[in-house]
Write a protein that holds these residues in place. Structure first.
Motif, PDB file in Angstrom:
ATOM      1  N   PRO A  16       0.836  -1.207   0.000  1.00 13.42           N
ATOM      2  CA  PRO A  16       0.000   0.000   0.000  1.00 13.42           C
ATOM      3  C   PRO A  16       0.867   1.251   0.000  1.00 13.42           C
ATOM      4  O   PRO A  16       2.013   1.220   0.451  1.00 13.42           O
ATOM      5  CB  PRO A  16      -0.800  -0.123   1.302  1.00 13.42           C
ATOM      6  N   GLU A  19       1.381   6.801   2.494  1.00 14.10           N
ATOM      7  CA  GLU A  19       0.411   7.702   3.110  1.00 14.10           C
ATOM      8  C   GLU A  19      -0.711   6.935   3.803  1.00 14.10           C
ATOM      9  O   GLU A  19      -1.244   7.381   4.806  1.00 14.10           O
ATOM     10  CB  GLU A  19      -0.166   8.670   2.080  1.00 14.10           C
ATOM     11  N   LYS A  20      -1.064   5.759   3.292  1.00 18.01           N
ATOM     12  CA  LYS A  20      -2.141   4.972   3.890  1.00 18.01           C
ATOM     13  C   LYS A  20      -1.689   4.255   5.158  1.00 18.01           C
ATOM     14  O   LYS A  20      -2.503   3.959   6.021  1.00 18.01           O
ATOM     15  CB  LYS A  20      -2.684   3.954   2.889  1.00 18.01           C
ATOM     16  N   VAL A  21      -0.413   3.947   5.276  1.00 19.69           N
ATOM     17  CA  VAL A  21       0.074   3.191   6.431  1.00 19.69           C
ATOM     18  C   VAL A  21       0.958   4.017   7.357  1.00 19.69           C
ATOM     19  O   VAL A  21       1.452   3.504   8.363  1.00 19.69           O
ATOM     20  CB  VAL A  21       0.834   1.920   5.975  1.00 19.69           C
TER      21      VAL A  21
END
Length: 57
Positions: A16, A19-21
């Motif tokens: 992913p 920015e998502k994690v």
């Protein structure tokens, strides 16, 4: 007409986007650092501790 497919190789999904994690990674790193500080402090306290044997009751 029948179609027959054979899967020889499976690819892992791409990781992913950062920015998502980012929040989870930050939380995990902070927890790891906190645990290291606790472990170091406990080792320091154990080294300084004076344990007395008062005999058996």
């Amino acid at each position: 007409m029948a179609v027959l497919l054979r899967v020889d190789d499976q690819r892992a999904p791409p990781p992913p986007p950062f920015e998502k994690v980012k929040d989870e990674v930050t939380r995990l790193l902070q927890a790891e650092q906190r645990q290291q500080r606790i472990t170091a402090r406990l080792a320091e306290l154990r080294q300084k501790a004076e344990i007395l044997n008062l005999g058996t009751p």
